[in-house]
Design a protein around this motif. Structure first.
Motif, PDB file in Angstrom:
ATOM      1  N   ILE A  74      -3.348  70.365 -19.468  1.00 15.90           N
ATOM      2  CA  ILE A  74      -2.883  69.206 -18.701  1.00 15.90           C
ATOM      3  C   ILE A  74      -2.565  68.051 -19.643  1.00 15.90           C
ATOM      4  O   ILE A  74      -2.988  68.032 -20.798  1.00 15.90           O
ATOM      5  N   ALA A  76      -2.831  63.847 -19.179  1.00 13.76           N
ATOM      6  CA  ALA A  76      -3.241  62.767 -18.285  1.00 13.76           C
ATOM      7  C   ALA A  76      -2.887  61.410 -18.877  1.00 13.76           C
ATOM      8  O   ALA A  76      -3.167  61.140 -20.050  1.00 13.76           O
ATOM      9  N   VAL A  95      -1.488  63.077 -13.765  1.00 18.65           N
ATOM     10  CA  VAL A  95      -1.865  64.258 -14.536  1.00 18.65           C
ATOM     11  C   VAL A  95      -0.822  65.347 -14.292  1.00 18.65           C
ATOM     12  O   VAL A  95      -0.542  65.706 -13.145  1.00 18.65           O
ATOM     13  N   VAL A  96      -0.252  65.855 -15.374  1.00 19.65           N
ATOM     14  CA  VAL A  96       0.840  66.816 -15.294  1.00 19.65           C
ATOM     15  C   VAL A  96       0.414  68.122 -15.964  1.00 19.65           C
ATOM     16  O   VAL A  96      -0.152  68.093 -17.065  1.00 19.65           O
ATOM     17  N   PRO A  97       0.662  69.256 -15.343  1.00 15.15           N
ATOM     18  CA  PRO A  97       0.332  70.531 -15.994  1.00 15.15           C
ATOM     19  C   PRO A  97       1.179  70.738 -17.242  1.00 15.15           C
ATOM     20  O   PRO A  97       2.353  70.360 -17.283  1.00 15.15           O
ATOM     21  N   ALA A 108       3.835  68.410  -6.174  1.00 12.54           N
ATOM     22  CA  ALA A 108       2.976  67.269  -6.489  1.00 12.54           C
ATOM     23  C   ALA A 108       1.969  67.010  -5.377  1.00 12.54           C
ATOM     24  O   ALA A 108       2.207  67.360  -4.215  1.00 12.54           O
ATOM     25  N   ARG A 127      -7.312  65.901 -12.113  1.00 13.64           N
ATOM     26  CA  ARG A 127      -7.222  66.877 -13.204  1.00 13.64           C
ATOM     27  C   ARG A 127      -7.378  68.308 -12.684  1.00 13.64           C
ATOM     28  O   ARG A 127      -6.712  69.234 -13.167  1.00 13.64           O
ATOM     29  N   ALA A 130      -4.056  69.358 -11.345  1.00 15.36           N
ATOM     30  CA  ALA A 130      -3.115  69.670 -12.419  1.00 15.36           C
ATOM     31  C   ALA A 130      -3.447  71.012 -13.055  1.00 15.36           C
ATOM     32  O   ALA A 130      -2.556  71.788 -13.414  1.00 15.36           O
ATOM     33  N   LYS A 131      -4.711  71.285 -13.193  1.00  7.32           N
ATOM     34  CA  LYS A 131      -5.152  72.569 -13.741  1.00  7.32           C
ATOM     35  C   LYS A 131      -4.689  73.719 -12.849  1.00  7.32           C
ATOM     36  O   LYS A 131      -4.433  74.833 -13.318  1.00  7.32           O
ATOM     37  N   TYR A 134      -0.348  71.567 -10.199  1.00  8.89           N
ATOM     38  CA  TYR A 134       0.283  70.474  -9.458  1.00  8.89           C
ATOM     39  C   TYR A 134       0.360  69.211 -10.302  1.00  8.89           C
ATOM     40  O   TYR A 134      -0.564  68.901 -11.057  1.00  8.89           O
ATOM     41  N   ILE A 135       1.465  68.476 -10.144  1.00 11.29           N
ATOM     42  CA  ILE A 135       1.516  67.113 -10.662  1.00 11.29           C
ATOM     43  C   ILE A 135       0.656  66.267  -9.729  1.00 11.29           C
ATOM     44  O   ILE A 135       0.869  66.249  -8.514  1.00 11.29           O
ATOM     45  N   SER A 184       9.084  66.783 -10.597  1.00  9.03           N
ATOM     46  CA  SER A 184       8.622  67.282  -9.302  1.00  9.03           C
ATOM     47  C   SER A 184       9.685  68.115  -8.594  1.00  9.03           C
ATOM     48  O   SER A 184      10.881  67.847  -8.706  1.00  9.03           O
TER      49      SER A 184
END
Length: 304
Positions: A74, A76, A95-97, A108, A127, A130-131, A134-135, A184
């Motif tokens: 991720i 963040a 938080v973005v994967p 998202a 987090r 994201a894990k 998902y955004i 997204s």
């Protein structure tokens, strides 16, 4: 399938139920800290003072980190964005994967905190999402006052100073940001806890063209028209949470009348806040079951 469902009986005998009930009143501003401590003192638990019992009920955010902000899967960051109908500018934890790009976008999820600002538990929830691919964006309602202050008591007092309509507008701006974000897919879910559960219900009603799926945890009904809700909902309730559960029969009737696609789960013998792993109200079995259901729900509604 519609209706309330349960999971096996789970009890926490080491802390009397009265203490959890009083903490819920305290956490939601119905009683002050002095009254809370006075009530705890009447329990007469051997070897445990009222102050010690209170400390055992208050959050320990060191326990809430399931996904490190340094996790390589991720990325963040904190972002600011415009909120013209709210407090002008808003701030959230984004938080973005890893691996997500404009060519490989992801759905998202907006994450809505409780009545005390963006604390470490809610950041960890972002987090976790994201894990799972998902955004995630978790706005902080307290940004206009300097942000979450580092403790819940002060956070609650700060949030009480704010206009609820403007808080809602800040979260709506966050939802729109996710809808149009370059990374997204345009599919947006929402999950929220306590006050954030209310926000999830409310944004489902007021942003039907933005929110594609909502998962409120122990949230009260929206103040806006239930009939406006278009997104499917998955609602989670604590069996011992008489305050929030008292709103459910009327809300469920309205959902049925509006033909909203919903599923509601009740988790017996657990308290309001059972998903929050930083407090003694946390119940691991129910929290993990509720979270697995939430992720499956989002997978079906946002990734399909």
């Amino acid at each position: 399938m519609k209706g309330m469902r349960g999971v096996g009986n789970i009890v926490q005998p080491e802390i009397p139920q009265e203490a959890f009930d009083w903490y819920d009143e305290y956490a939601h501003g119905d009683i002050d800290r002095r009254t809370f401590l006075q009530r705890l003192g009447t329990l007469g638990i051997a070897g445990l003072s009222a102050a010690s019992l209170a400390n055992s009920l208050l959050p320990n955010y060191a326990l809430a980190e399931q996904v490190s902000f340094n996790d390589p899967d991720i990325k963040a960051t904190y972002v600011e964005f415009d909120s013209p109908d709210g407090y002008g500018r808003a701030r959230g934890y984004l938080v973005v994967p890893a691996g997500v790009s404009a060519d490989q976008p992801a759905p998202a999820v907006l994450v809505a905190h409780e009545n005390r600002g963006l604390n470490p538990y809610i950041e960890d929830v972002a987090r976790r999402l994201a894990k799972a691919g998902y955004i995630a964006l978790a706005p902080d309602a307290l940004f206009s006052l300097g942000g979450y202050p580092g403790n819940d008591d002060q956070g609650r007092a700060m949030q009480k100073q704010l206009d609820r309509g403007k808080i809602e507008a800040d979260f709506k701006a966050g939802a729109r940001l996710l809808k149009s974000h370059e990374l997204s897919t345009g599919k947006v879910g929402m999950v929220g806890f306590c006050f954030g559960g209310y926000l999830t219900n409310e944004l489902a009603a007021t942003l039907p063209d933005v929110i594609d799926a909502g998962a409120p945890f122990y949230g009260t009904p929206p103040s806006s028209e239930v009939a406006a809700i278009k997104a499917p909902l998955q609602l989670h309730f604590a069996g011992l949470d008489t305050r929030v559960n008292g709103y459910w029969p009327e809300y469920e009737a309205a959902l049925k009348q509006a033909d909203v696609d919903y599923t509601a789960y009740v988790y017996p013998d657990v308290n309001h806040g059972f998903h929050n792993d930083s407090t003694s109200r946390y119940n691991e079995e129910s929290a993990e079951l509720a979270w697995s259901r939430t992720l499956q729900f989002f997978d079906e509604k946002l990734k399909g």
